[in-house]
Structure formats: C-alpha cells, structure tokens
Write a protein that holds these residues in place. Structure first.
Motif, PDB file in Angstrom:
ATOM      1  N   ALA A 110       0.808  -1.221   0.000  1.00 20.31           N
ATOM      2  CA  ALA A 110       0.000   0.000   0.000  1.00 20.31           C
ATOM      3  C   ALA A 110       0.839   1.267   0.000  1.00 20.31           C
ATOM      4  O   ALA A 110       0.430   2.284  -0.569  1.00 20.31           O
ATOM      5  N   LEU A 111       2.008   1.240   0.635  1.00 23.70           N
ATOM      6  CA  LEU A 111       2.764   2.462   0.876  1.00 23.70           C
ATOM      7  C   LEU A 111       4.025   2.596   0.032  1.00 23.70           C
ATOM      8  O   LEU A 111       4.581   3.687  -0.072  1.00 23.70           O
ATOM      9  N   ARG A 112       4.489   1.537  -0.578  1.00 21.20           N
ATOM     10  CA  ARG A 112       5.806   1.522  -1.218  1.00 21.20           C
ATOM     11  C   ARG A 112       5.848   2.391  -2.473  1.00 21.20           C
ATOM     12  O   ARG A 112       4.829   2.657  -3.117  1.00 21.20           O
ATOM     13  N   PRO A 113       7.078   2.795  -2.895  1.00 20.36           N
ATOM     14  CA  PRO A 113       7.275   3.398  -4.210  1.00 20.36           C
ATOM     15  C   PRO A 113       7.436   2.317  -5.272  1.00 20.36           C
ATOM     16  O   PRO A 113       7.214   1.132  -5.002  1.00 20.36           O
ATOM     17  N   GLY A 114       7.852   2.703  -6.481  1.00 26.91           N
ATOM     18  CA  GLY A 114       7.997   1.742  -7.572  1.00 26.91           C
ATOM     19  C   GLY A 114       9.359   1.828  -8.233  1.00 26.91           C
ATOM     20  O   GLY A 114      10.328   2.330  -7.660  1.00 26.91           O
ATOM     21  N   PHE A 115       9.436   1.353  -9.485  1.00 27.95           N
ATOM     22  CA  PHE A 115      10.677   1.294 -10.245  1.00 27.95           C
ATOM     23  C   PHE A 115      10.657   2.323 -11.371  1.00 27.95           C
ATOM     24  O   PHE A 115       9.609   2.607 -11.951  1.00 27.95           O
ATOM     25  N   THR A 116      11.833   2.849 -11.693  1.00 27.17           N
ATOM     26  CA  THR A 116      11.932   3.855 -12.733  1.00 27.17           C
ATOM     27  C   THR A 116      13.338   3.871 -13.314  1.00 27.17           C
ATOM     28  O   THR A 116      14.250   3.210 -12.796  1.00 27.17           O
ATOM     29  N   SER A 117      13.547   4.634 -14.381  1.00 28.06           N
ATOM     30  CA  SER A 117      14.881   4.802 -14.950  1.00 28.06           C
ATOM     31  C   SER A 117      15.678   5.788 -14.113  1.00 28.06           C
ATOM     32  O   SER A 117      15.146   6.813 -13.670  1.00 28.06           O
ATOM     33  N   GLY A 118      16.957   5.475 -13.917  1.00 30.99           N
ATOM     34  CA  GLY A 118      17.780   6.366 -13.130  1.00 30.99           C
ATOM     35  C   GLY A 118      19.223   5.926 -13.078  1.00 30.99           C
ATOM     36  O   GLY A 118      19.664   5.055 -13.839  1.00 30.99           O
ATOM     37  N   ILE A 119      19.964   6.536 -12.177  1.00 29.72           N
ATOM     38  CA  ILE A 119      21.360   6.189 -11.930  1.00 29.72           C
ATOM     39  C   ILE A 119      21.530   5.921 -10.452  1.00 29.72           C
ATOM     40  O   ILE A 119      20.760   6.422  -9.615  1.00 29.72           O
ATOM     41  N   TRP A 120      22.536   5.127 -10.094  1.00 32.06           N
ATOM     42  CA  TRP A 120      22.733   4.800  -8.689  1.00 32.06           C
ATOM     43  C   TRP A 120      24.187   4.492  -8.388  1.00 32.06           C
ATOM     44  O   TRP A 120      25.007   4.234  -9.273  1.00 32.06           O
TER      45      TRP A 120
ATOM     46  N   PHE B  80      20.132   6.405  -5.042  1.00 29.01           N
ATOM     47  CA  PHE B  80      19.442   6.307  -6.334  1.00 29.01           C
ATOM     48  C   PHE B  80      18.770   7.624  -6.670  1.00 29.01           C
ATOM     49  O   PHE B  80      18.171   8.272  -5.808  1.00 29.01           O
ATOM     50  N   MET B  81      18.861   8.021  -7.959  1.00 28.52           N
ATOM     51  CA  MET B  81      18.139   9.177  -8.472  1.00 28.52           C
ATOM     52  C   MET B  81      17.416   8.746  -9.746  1.00 28.52           C
ATOM     53  O   MET B  81      18.041   8.177 -10.660  1.00 28.52           O
ATOM     54  N   GLY B  82      16.091   8.979  -9.788  1.00 23.88           N
ATOM     55  CA  GLY B  82      15.313   8.482 -10.909  1.00 23.88           C
ATOM     56  C   GLY B  82      14.312   9.492 -11.443  1.00 23.88           C
ATOM     57  O   GLY B  82      14.179  10.609 -10.930  1.00 23.88           O
ATOM     58  N   ASN B  83      13.580   9.082 -12.473  1.00 20.63           N
ATOM     59  CA  ASN B  83      12.665   9.972 -13.169  1.00 20.63           C
ATOM     60  C   ASN B  83      11.408  10.296 -12.381  1.00 20.63           C
ATOM     61  O   ASN B  83      10.942  11.432 -12.363  1.00 20.63           O
ATOM     62  N   ASN B  84      10.809   9.265 -11.765  1.00 18.52           N
ATOM     63  CA  ASN B  84       9.533   9.457 -11.068  1.00 18.52           C
ATOM     64  C   ASN B  84       9.316   8.282 -10.122  1.00 18.52           C
ATOM     65  O   ASN B  84      10.212   7.457  -9.917  1.00 18.52           O
ATOM     66  N   MET B  85       8.138   8.195  -9.548  1.00 15.91           N
ATOM     67  CA  MET B  85       7.843   7.115  -8.594  1.00 15.91           C
ATOM     68  C   MET B  85       7.780   5.758  -9.262  1.00 15.91           C
ATOM     69  O   MET B  85       8.265   4.763  -8.749  1.00 15.91           O
ATOM     70  N   SER B  86       7.138   5.695 -10.414  1.00 13.94           N
ATOM     71  CA  SER B  86       7.033   4.451 -11.173  1.00 13.94           C
ATOM     72  C   SER B  86       6.878   4.790 -12.646  1.00 13.94           C
ATOM     73  O   SER B  86       5.967   5.530 -13.026  1.00 13.94           O
TER      74      SER B  86
END
Length: 467
Positions: free
Chosen positions: A211-221, A235-241
């Motif tokens: 219910a509370l988690r974020p998701g996966f996205t494109s980024g660098i880490w 990690f730095m990414g585009n958005n939440m999912s």
C-alpha cells in the motif's frame, strides 16, 4: 603432483551465475549456440584468440574464483537474474540466460462487494477468481571487456494485466565500496524493493508495504560496502514508477532515495537477502536497515481525464491520490510531494526467520484545481512475520500481520498464513499456499493479492521457478 590445465579448459570451468568453479558441458542447442557465438567472437576479436600452449597449474582455480567473487553479480532490485545457463564466456565477455515463471490460482472474497471511502461514498469491490500464468522474466546478462562492467537485459511480462516490457541496466564496479549503475532500478523506500524477490514468503508483497511503497523507474545509482558488513545504496530516478509512463509525460522533478543496512553477525542474510532461513544458519544472521525516498510526483496526464496515468500512490481507502475526487468531490490533485522512511530488522537461526519493518509516509504540498479539506496526509504502517521449516529444505510454514495506521480512522489490517513446499530441495522451485484475512484493504492491483476496500479472505495457490 599437481594437475595442470590449459587456459581454454579453465574458461570452460567457470560458472558466472553463482561464481562457482566446476566443469560445465553444454548440451543440445546450447552447445550449438555456444559454438556459433564462439566463432563470431573469435572472428571479431582475432587478436584475442586463446593461447593454449601454456599450461596453468590447478592453483589458478583459486585465483580465478577470488577474482570472480570480487565482482559479484549485483543488479537492480527485483531485476537480478538467477543462476541461469552460460551460453558463452571468454575473457572479453559473457552471455548468460536466466528465467523466472509463476502460475497461480487466486480467489478473493468480499461478502458485500462494496465499501465506504473516507468521504462516505460507496464504491464497488471487484474481486477475482481465476487461474493465470501470472509473471514471466527472461534475463540476458553478463560482462563486457572486463568483469567489472556488467549488463542485464530484462524481458518482463504480466499476462494478468496484458503488459510486456523490455528494459535493462549497466553497472561498473570501481571498488568494493563503489558500483555505478544506470538503467531501470528501484526507488529505495522499502526493503522488498532492494533484491529479495522472488524469495518472499509467497510470490508477492503483504498489505502494508504494497500500500505504501514506491515503484521502479529509470535512473542512476551508486552502491557498495563502504565498511565491513555496512552497505549503502543511493538512487536518483525519473519518477515514482515509470510503468506505463512515456518520456513526454515526465516532469523535470527527479526522485531521490537512499538505503543503508548493516549485517553485524555474519555479513550476509542468505541468497538475495531473501525471506526464510532455508539455508539453516548455524550462527545467527542479522540485518538492520533504513531507507528513504523523496519525490515530487505528477499525475502524468491532463486533469480533464478523471483517471490518472500515474497510479503508484494510493491513499489509505484504496483510492488513487491523483484521481478526480480522491480528497474532495470534483477536485483533482495534479502534483504532490511523496516521502517515505522505513526501518527494518531481521534474524535467521537454524531455520527460524523473524522479520519486521516500520513505514512512515507523508503526502503534502498538493497542487489541485480546487480547495481541499486537508493539506497533508500521514500514514504509518508495519508488518511482523515469522517462518520455520516443518521439514528441512522441503516444507516451510509462515505467518504475518500487517497494519496501516491512517488519518481517516480506517486503520486497515491483515493476518497472513501459508506453506512453501520445495520439490527439488532448493529455493528455486516452490509450491506456495497463501491465505489471508484483510480488513479495508488500502492496497490493490492485478500484481498482488489485494482489491481496494476489500474486507474478507483471499486464497492463492501457485508454483514458481527461478533458473
């Protein structure tokens, strides 16, 4: 007298997937494919043809093993391949194929088939009973030029939602303390995003974290072991999912997340850090971690459409934050800040695994097309779970309780129980029986076990493999 091996036979003895050194003999089409790939690579890199004239002492096995273990095959969260099958390997590169598959029966029940949201409106509960080939992963992975430079190409398919994606990531390991990655990766808000899948208790997450988690996205880490047994991940990414979101729907706001974890007693927590002590630790294995995400999230489509394109964030009654009317009749939230902080702790010893995690989520700074009765939403949650073998390496039982404590006095909860049977005596083939009783579910998707607003029982029976 020591046995001697030439370099060619030594290369055949490497197994990249789990860094063991043993002789591998390809069969059938694998042998033919490997031979064709070998000819192509030798033609392209004729200057790198193997020289078999010099014998290498058997001591080189130990040297090679240490070299491979120095660069473990860490990838991004749930996109970590299994051991797989080595198709080709040379000093210039490698190719490994790995697969995951899940077939599952799900029966969700709700006696009323409706629920009342936090504004007093009656909404339907759309339960399911069906058989599904639920999830497929195919990974092509390996290294190029140097074992420090890794790639993973992932084919992911979810027939339940008629979605198929092809994506990947690159990683370069500079040092044990610093691996740089780019591609699809996890926003690091909860522990389950950081690699243990598919070694969950069952095949999907439990209610509070779903219910509370974020998701996966494109980024660098950047990640690594900065001190002995102390790990970090930035990690730095585009958005939440980024699932279902195109590049022209993204904003200039990037997500930022971080996680740290410490494994003080043994320095490990089992394969992939997964749940359950299948390995029967003779010394207690411990893991303590903390994770954080900040995002300025957008609904990713125009407010004239009542259904948002961005569907990762739900409020505690199961409604999407960005759907029209979620917080006030006729009002649509276009943008909002999302933050989650979590802490987790686990212990494994002689088959017993105890695990807990606490979540603290805040939604605020709403940009909407009308007045809202609230300026922020705070939701806290937690789960506790335990597992233990009835028959070692064959039959394990587990149980869990999770809860979300919200501002709307709904406080949804669930109780979970289940059995895992391992026909092969390994983690990699499992038959899972999963049962739960949920009250006012805040979670919902075709991915997992939950329907928004559901109050009732869910039963699932499935089998999955990881190769």
């Amino acid at each position: 007298m020591k046995t001697v091996l030439n370099e060619s036979s030594l290369l055949q003895a490497k197994v990249w997937g789990n860094f063991r050194i043993e002789k591998v003999t390809p069969h059938g089409w694998l042998k033919k494919a490997g031979a064709v790939l070998l000819l192509i690579v030798l033609a392209l890199f004729s200057s790198t043809q193997l020289q078999a004239q010099d014998d290498i002492k058997v001591d080189a096995y130990d040297t090679l093993k240490l070299e491979l273990e120095r660069y473990p095959n860490t990838t991004a969260g749930e996109f970590t391949p299994g051991r797989g099958f080595d198709i080709y390997k040379s000093k210039w590169g490698s190719l490994n194929l790995s697969i995951y598959g899940l077939f599952r029966y799900v029966n969700q029940q709700d006696s009323d088939r409706k629920y009342v949201d936090h504004l007093g409106r009656v909404k339907p509960v759309d339960t399911r009973q069906d058989f599904q080939w639920h999830r497929t992963f195919v990974w092509a992975s390996g290294f190029f030029y140097t074992p420090k430079f890794r790639y993973v190409i992932s084919l992911w398919s979810l027939p339940t939602t008629d979605q198929t994606l092809l994506f990947g990531n690159f990683q370069y390991r500079f040092h044990r303390a610093a691996t740089l990655g780019a591609g699809i990766g996890p926003n690091l808000g909860v522990r389950s995003m950081q690699g243990p899948w598919p070694f969950f208790m069952s095949s999907d997450r439990i209610m509070a974290e779903e219910a509370l988690r974020p998701g996966f996205t494109s980024g660098i880490w950047l990640n690594g072991e900065v001190l002995p047994r102390l790990h970090y991940w930035l990690f730095m990414g585009n958005n939440m999912s980024q699932l279902g979101i195109t590049a022209n729907q993204l904003t200039r706001h990037l997500t930022k997340s971080a996680s740290v974890w410490w494994m003080p007693t043994t320095g490990e927590f089992g394969p992939r850090g997964g749940f359950g002590d299948f390995e029967q630790h003779e010394k207690g294995a411990t893991r303590i971690g903390a994770s954080f995400v900040h995002a300025r999230e957008d609904r990713s489509n125009d407010i004239s459409n009542p259904s948002p394109a961005s569907t990762q964030i739900r409020i505690s009654d199961g409604s999407y934050l960005f759907e029209t009317g979620a917080l006030a009749d006729g009002v649509t939230v276009q943008r909002a800040n999302y933050e989650i902080f979590s802490v987790d702790a686990g212990w494994k010893y002689k088959g017993l695994h105890l695990q807990t995690e606490f979540f603290f989520r805040k939604l605020w700074d709403f940009n909407s097309n009308g007045p809202l009765p609230i300026s922020n939403i705070r939701d806290n949650g937690f789960y506790v779970q335990a597992s233990y073998p009835i028959l070692k390496k064959k039959l394990h039982m587990y149980g869990a309780y999770s809860m979300v404590i919200d501002e709307f006095d709904r406080d949804p909860w669930e109780v979970v129980g289940g059995l895992n049977y391992y026909p092969s005596g390994t983690r990699y083939w499992r038959v899972n029986l999963h049962a739960l009783r949920v009250e006012k579910s805040p979670a919902g998707s075709q991915f997992g076990y939950y329907v928004p607003g559901q109050t009732g029982f869910t039963l699932a029976l499935g089998t999955d493999i990881l190769l």
